[in-house]
Design a protein around this motif. Structure first.
Motif, PDB file in Angstrom:
ATOM      1  N   SER A 145     -40.781  26.092 -68.450  1.00  0.00           N
ATOM      2  CA  SER A 145     -41.488  26.520 -69.735  1.00  0.00           C
ATOM      3  C   SER A 145     -40.439  26.275 -70.473  1.00  0.00           C
ATOM      4  O   SER A 145     -40.732  25.271 -71.706  1.00  0.00           O
ATOM      5  N   VAL A 146     -39.917  26.139 -71.062  1.00  0.00           N
ATOM      6  CA  VAL A 146     -38.536  25.685 -71.356  1.00  0.00           C
ATOM      7  C   VAL A 146     -38.662  24.409 -71.565  1.00  0.00           C
ATOM      8  O   VAL A 146     -38.634  23.615 -72.916  1.00  0.00           O
ATOM      9  N   LEU A 147     -38.420  23.573 -71.158  1.00  0.00           N
ATOM     10  CA  LEU A 147     -38.541  21.965 -70.868  1.00  0.00           C
ATOM     11  C   LEU A 147     -39.665  21.326 -71.515  1.00  0.00           C
ATOM     12  O   LEU A 147     -39.594  20.247 -72.617  1.00  0.00           O
ATOM     13  N   ASP A 148     -40.403  22.576 -71.231  1.00  0.00           N
ATOM     14  CA  ASP A 148     -42.212  21.834 -71.947  1.00  0.00           C
ATOM     15  C   ASP A 148     -42.230  21.994 -73.267  1.00  0.00           C
ATOM     16  O   ASP A 148     -42.789  21.159 -74.083  1.00  0.00           O
ATOM     17  N   PHE A 149     -41.216  23.015 -73.682  1.00  0.00           N
ATOM     18  CA  PHE A 149     -41.337  23.173 -75.416  1.00  0.00           C
ATOM     19  C   PHE A 149     -40.434  22.132 -75.947  1.00  0.00           C
ATOM     20  O   PHE A 149     -40.804  21.915 -76.598  1.00  0.00           O
ATOM     21  N   ALA A 150     -39.330  22.179 -75.331  1.00  0.00           N
ATOM     22  CA  ALA A 150     -38.099  21.262 -75.795  1.00  0.00           C
ATOM     23  C   ALA A 150     -38.903  19.383 -75.994  1.00  0.00           C
ATOM     24  O   ALA A 150     -38.804  19.390 -77.235  1.00  0.00           O
ATOM     25  N   HIS A 151     -39.429  19.359 -74.832  1.00  0.00           N
ATOM     26  CA  HIS A 151     -40.112  18.232 -74.761  1.00  0.00           C
ATOM     27  C   HIS A 151     -41.491  18.162 -75.855  1.00  0.00           C
ATOM     28  O   HIS A 151     -41.388  16.768 -76.539  1.00  0.00           O
ATOM     29  N   SER A 152     -42.243  19.129 -76.346  1.00  0.00           N
ATOM     30  CA  SER A 152     -42.905  19.081 -77.481  1.00  0.00           C
ATOM     31  C   SER A 152     -42.901  18.933 -79.023  1.00  0.00           C
ATOM     32  O   SER A 152     -43.322  18.691 -79.691  1.00  0.00           O
ATOM     33  N   ARG A 153     -40.435  19.215 -78.889  1.00  0.00           N
ATOM     34  CA  ARG A 153     -40.233  18.701 -80.294  1.00  0.00           C
ATOM     35  C   ARG A 153     -39.611  17.904 -80.475  1.00  0.00           C
ATOM     36  O   ARG A 153     -38.380  17.389 -80.368  1.00  0.00           O
ATOM     37  N   GLN A 154     -40.135  16.607 -79.171  1.00  0.00           N
ATOM     38  CA  GLN A 154     -39.295  15.569 -79.025  1.00  0.00           C
ATOM     39  C   GLN A 154     -37.999  15.689 -78.417  1.00  0.00           C
ATOM     40  O   GLN A 154     -37.279  14.488 -78.814  1.00  0.00           O
ATOM     41  N   VAL A 155     -37.281  16.887 -78.012  1.00  0.00           N
ATOM     42  CA  VAL A 155     -36.068  16.832 -77.686  1.00  0.00           C
ATOM     43  C   VAL A 155     -35.681  15.877 -76.361  1.00  0.00           C
ATOM     44  O   VAL A 155     -36.656  15.964 -74.696  1.00  0.00           O
ATOM     45  N   ASN A 156     -34.827  14.896 -76.170  1.00  0.00           N
ATOM     46  CA  ASN A 156     -34.938  13.821 -74.604  1.00  0.00           C
ATOM     47  C   ASN A 156     -34.331  15.286 -73.644  1.00  0.00           C
ATOM     48  O   ASN A 156     -33.424  16.096 -73.841  1.00  0.00           O
TER      49      ASN A 156
END
Length: 85
Positions: A22-33
């Motif tokens: 979930s954290v990875l998915d959230f960060a990906h939605s905010r354009q975090v590598n």
């Protein structure tokens, strides 16, 4: 694991496919590598799609990376909202 009735930071007991994914998915939605997000956590992308478990220390490092790499000041609020809706 010995006959303890408590967990230490290093004990792997948290399913990787739930919170960490979930954290990875959230960060990906905010354009975090994702590679920067997972750096120094000991978590690999393959762990998120398997039955692996993570330690509290790994989760704390992941959350710290997400907080520092996510633009804006609302990372904690938005992540909490995503987890509980």
């Amino acid at each position: 694991m010995t006959n303890r009735h408590y967990f230490c930071l290093e004990d792997k007991a948290i399913p990787a496919h739930q919170l960490a994914a979930s954290v990875l998915d959230f960060a990906h939605s905010r354009q975090v590598n994702k590679h920067k997000l997972l750096r120094s956590t000991g978590i690999f992308h393959e762990d998120l799609t398997s039955d692996k478990t993570l330690s509290s220390l790994q989760i704390l490092k992941l959350l710290n990376n997400a907080k520092s790499l996510t633009p804006g000041y609302d990372c904690g609020f938005l992540l909490g909202r995503r987890l509980f809706y």
